[in-house]
Design an enzyme around this catalytic site. Structure first.
Site, short mmCIF file in Angstrom:
data_model
loop_
_atom_site.label_atom_id
_atom_site.label_comp_id
_atom_site.label_asym_id
_atom_site.label_seq_id
_atom_site.Cartn_x
_atom_site.Cartn_y
_atom_site.Cartn_z
N LYS A 212 0.83 -1.21 0.00
CA LYS A 212 0.00 0.00 0.00
C LYS A 212 0.86 1.27 0.00
O LYS A 212 0.63 2.21 -0.76
CB LYS A 212 -0.93 -0.01 1.22
CG LYS A 212 -1.58 1.29 1.53
CD LYS A 212 -2.56 1.72 0.45
CE LYS A 212 -2.91 3.17 0.59
NZ LYS A 212 -4.20 3.53 0.08
N CYS A 266 -3.08 11.25 1.76
CA CYS A 266 -2.48 9.94 1.48
C CYS A 266 -1.12 10.09 0.82
O CYS A 266 -0.10 9.72 1.39
CB CYS A 266 -3.40 9.15 0.56
SG CYS A 266 -5.08 9.09 1.17
N1 SAJ Z 1 -1.71 15.07 -8.80
C1 SAJ Z 1 -0.86 15.78 -9.65
N2 SAJ Z 1 -0.62 15.29 -10.88
C2 SAJ Z 1 -1.17 14.12 -11.32
C3 SAJ Z 1 -2.01 13.38 -10.45
C4 SAJ Z 1 -2.26 13.88 -9.19
O1 SAJ Z 1 -0.35 16.85 -9.29
O2 SAJ Z 1 -0.91 13.75 -12.48
C5 SAJ Z 1 -1.99 15.58 -7.45
C6 SAJ Z 1 -3.49 15.85 -7.19
O3 SAJ Z 1 -3.86 17.11 -7.68
C7 SAJ Z 1 -3.55 15.76 -5.68
C8 SAJ Z 1 -2.51 14.68 -5.37
O4 SAJ Z 1 -1.69 14.57 -6.51
O5 SAJ Z 1 -3.13 16.98 -5.08
C9 SAJ Z 1 -3.09 13.33 -5.01
O6 SAJ Z 1 -4.20 13.02 -5.85
P1 SAJ Z 1 -4.45 11.58 -6.49
O7 SAJ Z 1 -5.66 11.66 -7.31
O8 SAJ Z 1 -3.21 11.11 -7.15
O9 SAJ Z 1 -4.64 10.62 -5.24
P2 SAJ Z 1 -5.56 10.64 -3.90
O10 SAJ Z 1 -4.72 11.18 -2.79
O11 SAJ Z 1 -6.88 11.23 -4.11
O12 SAJ Z 1 -5.76 9.06 -3.71
C10 SAJ Z 1 -4.63 8.20 -3.64
C11 SAJ Z 1 -4.87 7.01 -4.60
N3 SAJ Z 1 -3.61 6.26 -4.75
C12 SAJ Z 1 -3.09 6.00 -5.97
O13 SAJ Z 1 -3.59 6.39 -7.00
C13 SAJ Z 1 -1.86 5.16 -5.98
C14 SAJ Z 1 -5.98 6.13 -4.06
O14 SAJ Z 1 -6.15 4.97 -4.87
C15 SAJ Z 1 -5.69 5.71 -2.61
O15 SAJ Z 1 -6.72 4.91 -2.07
C16 SAJ Z 1 -5.58 6.97 -1.78
O16 SAJ Z 1 -4.47 7.74 -2.30
C17 SAJ Z 1 -5.35 6.57 -0.34
O17 SAJ Z 1 -6.29 6.70 0.45
O18 SAJ Z 1 -4.26 6.08 -0.01
#
Ligand code: SAJ
Length: 421
Positions: A212, A266
């Site tokens: 995870k 996360c």
């Molecule tokens: N972000 C970027 N660029 C990208 C993708 C995301 O800057 O290309 C930023 C987003 O704007 C945000 C942050 O990253 O600020 C995180 O967003 P996210 O959509 O990547 O992830 P979370 O935090 O909403 O959810 C993540 C997910 N993990 C993965 O995709 C590996 C989700 O599946 C998990 O369940 C969750 O963390 C968790 O609870 O751990």
């Protein structure tokens, strides 16, 4: 083990949907939370968080009598722990909520029960959970002492759902199920099979914990790469968005999107659990965190630079005469969640520069208290585009994408998410 009743500890973004989905399979579920208001809201069949479709599932489960909420656990067949695992100021994991959940369920545990930790946790936490429970219940045996013959089974089944798509992902995603012993894993597998349509793969608790943390670190490192490219391209006067689109035409390249930084509870947190466990080895993971944490400061420098140019062009203007519009303060597009949001951090820092700040956030009705300042107010997109001297796009919310053409015409524009590119 025949599961007719489940207790879910923690009714937040993961616990509540999990409780509701099990209840929708006609299993009696008691959701437990320390927040009395959340408990009352759920018992009315309503929800206290924003998540598509969750309201419908909760309302149905409560109305049909399968889901109830309370502040204290009751005896059950299985206990799922879905509480926050933040870090302390020094980036050391804070397991206080897991520990208090363990101590809360211990008095109602009975031989044959299953306890599953869903919270993202440092390696070794499931064994620690077993030890906390054993401390409270010397009359029962636990897997870290008694192995497969233990009275209580303990497993780690880390949640994986993406905010905004939780109900679908809870059912469709594959799940990793790590048992402290093989029997613990098998018992947890039987439980998850009742709701999960994706594959459920069993392993050890430690491997599941690390898997995870690895998933979120993988994403963090990849976002850090994109963010670093945005700094390099800015310096070399190259449009990073176009460059990434072109590089992604390679069949084995898939670069993520640069942004204002990484938010949420996360991805900006979990990699530190690996760094804490293996500080000497986790060099790349730490560096990616630092790159992503630095991005809001870099955006702020861009805003400051643009303000100074405005002052140079119109020397009579004071700082208070300048209006900056911040488009979006949520931590990612189309949600209301402001936790650890880089957009929020940037907005607050811009307001501290003394200019007027117009905040456009279509997903929240009122701004949080810590944004309450005399020089900052919530505004509509139309107002902001009309009045602002500088427009800073911080989140790619749908209404902003729809207004792309109007936003594009703004001369002083800082686009941190590639909305107009
Ligand atoms: N972000 C970027 N660029 C990208 C993708 C995301 O800057 O290309 C930023 C987003 O704007 C945000 C942050 O990253 O600020 C995180 O967003 P996210 O959509 O990547 O992830 P979370 O935090 O909403 O959810 C993540 C997910 N993990 C993965 O995709 C590996 C989700 O599946 C998990 O369940 C969750 O963390 C968790 O609870 O751990």
């Amino acid at each position: 083990m025949n599961v007719s009743k489940i207790v879910v500890m923690g009714l937040g973004y993961v616990g509540l949907p999990t409780a509701a989905v099990f209840a929708s399979r006609r299993i009696q579920v008691l959701g437990v939370d320390v927040n009395q208001q959340a408990v009352d809201t759920i018992n009315r069949g309503e929800i206290h968080i924003v998540e598509p479709s969750l309201d419908i599932v909760v309302r149905a489960a409560v109305t049909e009598g399968y889901l109830k909420a309370a502040t204290q656990p009751e005896p059950a067949d299985a206990f799922l722990i879905a509480v926050p695992t933040p870090f302390k100021d020094d980036k050391v994991p804070d397991l206080a909520y897991v520990e208090s959940s363990a101590r809360a369920i211990a008095p109602v545990l009975a031989a044959g029960n299953l306890v599953v930790l869903e919270s993202t946790s440092p390696v070794g936490t499931s064994e620690q959970l077993s030890a906390w429970l054993a401390e409270e219940r010397p009359d029962l045996t636990f897997p870290h002492q008694a192995g497969d013959a233990s009275d209580i089974r303990i497993a780690h089944c880390p949640e994986r759902v993406l905010p905004g798509q939780v109900i679908r992902e809870l059912v469709e995603n594959d799940r990793v199920i790590g048992g402290i012993t093989p029997t613990c894993a098998t018992e947890a597998l039987k439980l998850y099979k009742k709701v999960v349509q994706g594959d459920c793969i069993t392993t050890t608790a430690r491997t599941a914990e690390m898997a995870k943390l690895t998933e979120n670190s993988f994403r963090d490192i990849n976002i850090a790469f994109a963010n670093e490219l945005s700094l390099i391209c800015d310096r070399l006067d190259i449009n990073v968005w176009e460059m990434i689109r072109l590089a992604n035409r390679h069949p084995r390249v898939n670069i993520l999107s640069p942004g204002p930084g990484v938010g949420g509870h996360c991805i900006a947190v979990d990699p530190w659990f690996i760094v804490d466990s293996a500080p000497e080895q986790a060099r790349l993971i730490r560096l990616a965190r630092e790159v992503n944490d630095h991005k809001p400061d870099w955006v702020l420098q861009k805003v400051t630079g643009m303000m100074e140019a405005l002052h140079r062009d119109l020397p009579g203007r004071t700082r208070q005469d300048i209006k900056v519009a911040c488009l979006g303060v949520a931590f990612k597009p189309d949600i209301d969640d402001l936790r650890e949001s880089p957009a929020l951090k940037i907005t607050r820092a811009i307001a501290e520069l003394g200019c007027q700040v117009l905040v456009v956030e279509p997903n929240v009705r009122t701004l949080p208290d810590h944004l309450s300042r005399p020089n900052l107010r919530k505004a509509s997109l139309v107002e902001a585009l009309e009045e602002a001297d500088i427009v800073c796009i911080l989140v790619r919310h749908k209404p902003f994408t729809e207004a792309r053409n109007e936003i594009k015409r703004i001369p002083q524009l800082i686009d941190t998410v590639g909305l107009v590119n």
